[in-house]
Scaffold this motif. Sequence first.
Motif, PDB file in Angstrom:
ATOM      1  N   ALA A  65      10.098  -6.609  -7.422  1.00  0.00           N
ATOM      2  CA  ALA A  65      10.768  -7.508  -6.279  1.00  0.00           C
ATOM      3  C   ALA A  65      10.268  -8.665  -6.070  1.00  0.00           C
ATOM      4  O   ALA A  65      10.903  -9.702  -5.799  1.00  0.00           O
ATOM      5  CB  ALA A  65      10.528  -6.507  -4.984  1.00  0.00           C
ATOM      6  N   LEU A  66       8.819  -8.820  -6.268  1.00  0.00           N
ATOM      7  CA  LEU A  66       8.305 -10.293  -6.068  1.00  0.00           C
ATOM      8  C   LEU A  66       8.859 -11.258  -6.964  1.00  0.00           C
ATOM      9  O   LEU A  66       8.993 -12.406  -6.862  1.00  0.00           O
ATOM     10  CB  LEU A  66       6.763 -10.270  -5.943  1.00  0.00           C
ATOM     11  N   ALA A  67       8.873 -10.648  -8.411  1.00  0.00           N
ATOM     12  CA  ALA A  67       9.279 -11.327  -9.224  1.00  0.00           C
ATOM     13  C   ALA A  67      10.778 -11.966  -8.945  1.00  0.00           C
ATOM     14  O   ALA A  67      11.069 -13.275  -9.470  1.00  0.00           O
ATOM     15  CB  ALA A  67       9.384 -10.996 -10.833  1.00  0.00           C
ATOM     16  N   GLY A  68      11.629 -11.360  -8.627  1.00  0.00           N
ATOM     17  CA  GLY A  68      12.871 -11.626  -8.019  1.00  0.00           C
ATOM     18  C   GLY A  68      12.979 -12.709  -6.986  1.00  0.00           C
ATOM     19  O   GLY A  68      13.601 -13.672  -7.081  1.00  0.00           O
ATOM     20  N   ARG A  69      12.083 -12.701  -6.184  1.00  0.00           N
ATOM     21  CA  ARG A  69      11.827 -13.433  -4.929  1.00  0.00           C
ATOM     22  C   ARG A  69      11.440 -14.836  -5.556  1.00  0.00           C
ATOM     23  O   ARG A  69      12.055 -16.008  -5.214  1.00  0.00           O
ATOM     24  CB  ARG A  69      10.891 -13.223  -4.005  1.00  0.00           C
ATOM     25  N   VAL A  70      10.488 -15.006  -6.612  1.00  0.00           N
ATOM     26  CA  VAL A  70      10.074 -16.097  -6.890  1.00  0.00           C
ATOM     27  C   VAL A  70      11.021 -16.824  -7.991  1.00  0.00           C
ATOM     28  O   VAL A  70      11.149 -18.121  -7.893  1.00  0.00           O
ATOM     29  CB  VAL A  70       8.672 -15.953  -7.786  1.00  0.00           C
ATOM     30  N   THR A  71      11.942 -16.150  -8.767  1.00  0.00           N
ATOM     31  CA  THR A  71      12.838 -16.666  -9.754  1.00  0.00           C
ATOM     32  C   THR A  71      14.171 -16.826  -9.110  1.00  0.00           C
ATOM     33  O   THR A  71      14.895 -17.620  -9.771  1.00  0.00           O
ATOM     34  CB  THR A  71      12.695 -15.758 -11.069  1.00  0.00           C
ATOM     35  N   GLY A  72      14.245 -16.107  -7.861  1.00  0.00           N
ATOM     36  CA  GLY A  72      15.692 -15.996  -7.467  1.00  0.00           C
ATOM     37  C   GLY A  72      16.757 -15.128  -8.320  1.00  0.00           C
ATOM     38  O   GLY A  72      17.912 -15.072  -8.027  1.00  0.00           O
ATOM     39  N   LEU A  73      16.231 -14.123  -9.336  1.00  0.00           N
ATOM     40  CA  LEU A  73      16.919 -13.360 -10.007  1.00  0.00           C
ATOM     41  C   LEU A  73      16.952 -12.089  -9.098  1.00  0.00           C
ATOM     42  O   LEU A  73      16.172 -11.743  -8.384  1.00  0.00           O
ATOM     43  CB  LEU A  73      16.559 -13.069 -11.350  1.00  0.00           C
ATOM     44  N   THR A  74      17.928 -11.214  -9.505  1.00  0.00           N
ATOM     45  CA  THR A  74      18.168  -9.875  -8.862  1.00  0.00           C
ATOM     46  C   THR A  74      17.615  -8.821 -10.006  1.00  0.00           C
ATOM     47  O   THR A  74      18.484  -8.544 -10.891  1.00  0.00           O
ATOM     48  CB  THR A  74      19.296  -9.659  -8.400  1.00  0.00           C
ATOM     49  N   PRO A  75      16.462  -8.262  -9.831  1.00  0.00           N
ATOM     50  CA  PRO A  75      15.922  -7.077 -11.159  1.00  0.00           C
ATOM     51  C   PRO A  75      17.035  -5.877 -10.940  1.00  0.00           C
ATOM     52  O   PRO A  75      17.328  -5.668  -9.711  1.00  0.00           O
ATOM     53  CB  PRO A  75      14.738  -6.649 -10.765  1.00  0.00           C
ATOM     54  N   GLY A  76      17.243  -5.778 -12.002  1.00  0.00           N
ATOM     55  CA  GLY A  76      18.229  -4.385 -12.185  1.00  0.00           C
ATOM     56  C   GLY A  76      18.114  -3.683 -13.588  1.00  0.00           C
ATOM     57  O   GLY A  76      17.655  -4.467 -14.609  1.00  0.00           O
ATOM     58  N   SER A  77      18.954  -2.709 -13.669  1.00  0.00           N
ATOM     59  CA  SER A  77      18.968  -1.986 -15.148  1.00  0.00           C
ATOM     60  C   SER A  77      19.671  -2.973 -16.227  1.00  0.00           C
ATOM     61  O   SER A  77      19.345  -2.920 -17.502  1.00  0.00           O
ATOM     62  CB  SER A  77      19.708  -0.837 -15.002  1.00  0.00           C
ATOM     63  N   ASP A  78      20.462  -3.771 -15.348  1.00  0.00           N
ATOM     64  CA  ASP A  78      21.102  -4.738 -16.584  1.00  0.00           C
ATOM     65  C   ASP A  78      20.226  -5.672 -17.274  1.00  0.00           C
ATOM     66  O   ASP A  78      20.560  -6.168 -18.251  1.00  0.00           O
ATOM     67  CB  ASP A  78      22.292  -5.415 -15.759  1.00  0.00           C
ATOM     68  N   TRP A  79      18.998  -5.938 -16.826  1.00  0.00           N
ATOM     69  CA  TRP A  79      18.072  -6.778 -17.717  1.00  0.00           C
ATOM     70  C   TRP A  79      17.857  -6.252 -18.894  1.00  0.00           C
ATOM     71  O   TRP A  79      17.488  -6.854 -19.833  1.00  0.00           O
ATOM     72  CB  TRP A  79      16.788  -6.876 -16.536  1.00  0.00           C
ATOM     73  N   LEU A  80      17.766  -4.795 -19.143  1.00  0.00           N
ATOM     74  CA  LEU A  80      17.457  -4.147 -20.308  1.00  0.00           C
ATOM     75  C   LEU A  80      18.857  -3.630 -21.210  1.00  0.00           C
ATOM     76  O   LEU A  80      18.648  -3.220 -22.192  1.00  0.00           O
ATOM     77  CB  LEU A  80      16.849  -2.972 -20.286  1.00  0.00           C
ATOM     78  N   ALA A  81      19.932  -4.202 -20.664  1.00  0.00           N
ATOM     79  CA  ALA A  81      20.884  -3.798 -21.427  1.00  0.00           C
ATOM     80  C   ALA A  81      21.446  -4.718 -22.389  1.00  0.00           C
ATOM     81  O   ALA A  81      20.842  -5.939 -22.353  1.00  0.00           O
ATOM     82  CB  ALA A  81      22.268  -3.783 -20.293  1.00  0.00           C
ATOM     83  N   SER A  92       0.887  -1.282   0.000  1.00  0.00           N
ATOM     84  CA  SER A  92      -0.022  -0.037  -0.093  1.00  0.00           C
ATOM     85  C   SER A  92       0.808   1.254  -0.027  1.00  0.00           C
ATOM     86  O   SER A  92       0.270   2.297   0.055  1.00  0.00           O
ATOM     87  CB  SER A  92      -1.049   0.013   1.316  1.00  0.00           C
ATOM     88  N   GLN A  93       2.117   1.184  -0.016  1.00  0.00           N
ATOM     89  CA  GLN A  93       2.989   2.441   0.158  1.00  0.00           C
ATOM     90  C   GLN A  93       3.784   2.614  -0.797  1.00  0.00           C
ATOM     91  O   GLN A  93       4.479   3.508  -1.221  1.00  0.00           O
ATOM     92  CB  GLN A  93       3.878   2.064   1.423  1.00  0.00           C
ATOM     93  N   ALA A  94       4.401   1.553  -1.791  1.00  0.00           N
ATOM     94  CA  ALA A  94       5.338   1.769  -2.879  1.00  0.00           C
ATOM     95  C   ALA A  94       5.011   1.584  -4.188  1.00  0.00           C
ATOM     96  O   ALA A  94       3.554   1.359  -4.507  1.00  0.00           O
ATOM     97  CB  ALA A  94       6.482   0.617  -2.517  1.00  0.00           C
ATOM     98  N   ASP A  95       5.784   2.167  -5.086  1.00  0.00           N
ATOM     99  CA  ASP A  95       5.253   1.744  -6.429  1.00  0.00           C
ATOM    100  C   ASP A  95       5.043   0.407  -6.660  1.00  0.00           C
ATOM    101  O   ASP A  95       5.895  -0.492  -6.678  1.00  0.00           O
ATOM    102  CB  ASP A  95       6.482   2.283  -7.328  1.00  0.00           C
ATOM    103  N   PRO A  96       3.898   0.082  -7.418  1.00  0.00           N
ATOM    104  CA  PRO A  96       3.369  -1.306  -8.013  1.00  0.00           C
ATOM    105  C   PRO A  96       4.338  -1.786  -8.746  1.00  0.00           C
ATOM    106  O   PRO A  96       4.494  -3.023  -8.600  1.00  0.00           O
ATOM    107  CB  PRO A  96       1.804  -0.839  -8.505  1.00  0.00           C
ATOM    108  N   VAL A  97       5.066  -1.118  -9.583  1.00  0.00           N
ATOM    109  CA  VAL A  97       5.964  -1.758 -10.640  1.00  0.00           C
ATOM    110  C   VAL A  97       7.111  -2.243  -9.846  1.00  0.00           C
ATOM    111  O   VAL A  97       7.555  -3.517 -10.050  1.00  0.00           O
ATOM    112  CB  VAL A  97       6.491  -0.712 -11.613  1.00  0.00           C
ATOM    113  N   ALA A  98       7.529  -1.581  -8.782  1.00  0.00           N
ATOM    114  CA  ALA A  98       8.806  -1.702  -8.035  1.00  0.00           C
ATOM    115  C   ALA A  98       8.361  -3.063  -7.151  1.00  0.00           C
ATOM    116  O   ALA A  98       9.192  -4.004  -7.026  1.00  0.00           O
ATOM    117  CB  ALA A  98       9.164  -0.864  -7.050  1.00  0.00           C
ATOM    118  N   LEU A  99       7.175  -3.211  -6.629  1.00  0.00           N
ATOM    119  CA  LEU A  99       6.563  -4.347  -5.699  1.00  0.00           C
ATOM    120  C   LEU A  99       6.661  -5.636  -6.775  1.00  0.00           C
ATOM    121  O   LEU A  99       7.009  -6.534  -6.051  1.00  0.00           O
ATOM    122  CB  LEU A  99       5.380  -3.817  -5.244  1.00  0.00           C
ATOM    123  N   MET A 100       6.146  -5.374  -7.815  1.00  0.00           N
ATOM    124  CA  MET A 100       5.879  -6.620  -8.715  1.00  0.00           C
ATOM    125  C   MET A 100       7.342  -7.193  -9.144  1.00  0.00           C
ATOM    126  O   MET A 100       7.647  -8.361  -9.181  1.00  0.00           O
ATOM    127  CB  MET A 100       5.083  -6.464  -9.908  1.00  0.00           C
TER     128      MET A 100
END
Length: 315
Positions: free
Chosen positions: A150-166, A140-148
């Motif tokens: 973060a959850l995707a990272g937890r499910v997959t074991g990956l660390t989301p970051g700008s390198d995903w789009l590099a 209820s407090q953070a950007d929904p994209v950032a929350l999703m």
Amino acid sequence: MRRSTIRDAACLTLVRGTDLGAVAEDFGAVTAYGRPMDIDEFCEEAFAYQEKHPMIALRPIGEWTLVVEDSGHQGVRPEVLRRVAHPEAVSLYWNEDVRTRFARTAEGVVRTAFEAVLPERREGTDPDGLERLREDLPWSQADPVALMMALAGRVTGLTPGSDWLAGEFATYPVAPWPDDLVPVALDEVEGYPAELLGAVHTSAEVDRRALVGTLTHYLATAGDCLELPVVQRLIAGVRPACGEVDQTVRELVWRGIWKAPASSDRNRVRAMQVLRHAMQADSRCALTGILAEAPRVRGVRAQEVAELVRRALLG
């Protein structure tokens, strides 16, 4: 992501496995038109063709394949997830209207899905399956994209970051899979005498299946698609392999994207879209779907269709 080219609207799908070609085909990619691009080039291309067809960009990240859509939504469609999520996929979608969607799918079945702004309203075969990973995030407090993310990272074991789009992506145009068929109730079918609709409900299975073949022949003739192999098998009472009719529809639609389609081409697509109903396992649903949508095909006359039903079911 919020500082990237796709900040305003996108869909990201993470598919376990790194066979980019297989993932692209499951999304409905037209692989003959594939091109390598960076993310900015891809977004320009996707914007230029947005009125004609979707586009996807893929690259491996660890043991997963990342699929990026700029302002797209193929990755949250059940028609795509059913094909691509073997063994598993995680997708997150957002747009300019603050609509969001997070989904985890395994073996082609959506296990957990929800809107990021309303995570308490979950659906799927295992709606609470991600609660251990999800519940301590500040929904209820953070950007929904950032929350999703973060959850995707937890499910997959990956660390989301700008390198995903590099770097470079494999990019493709998409000829989308048709929407799943929605069964048409008998009382929703209009334009036919009540006695005929009653006969559809009470007649024997063998008679209904024979009528499906008869109507398939009639519609295929009107739509000029008798020569298509899947249509010939439907007329013969042999159900094609799962997805073969949908693949035929995709191919016909794609042909029309890259040339000015004639009226007959558009009518052929309409006929095939109606004939998809013949694939339904329930013969009553197959018939009600065909009868309800048959008038969409140019050259089809309701009275002729009614007469075919009468002969088949009432003698």
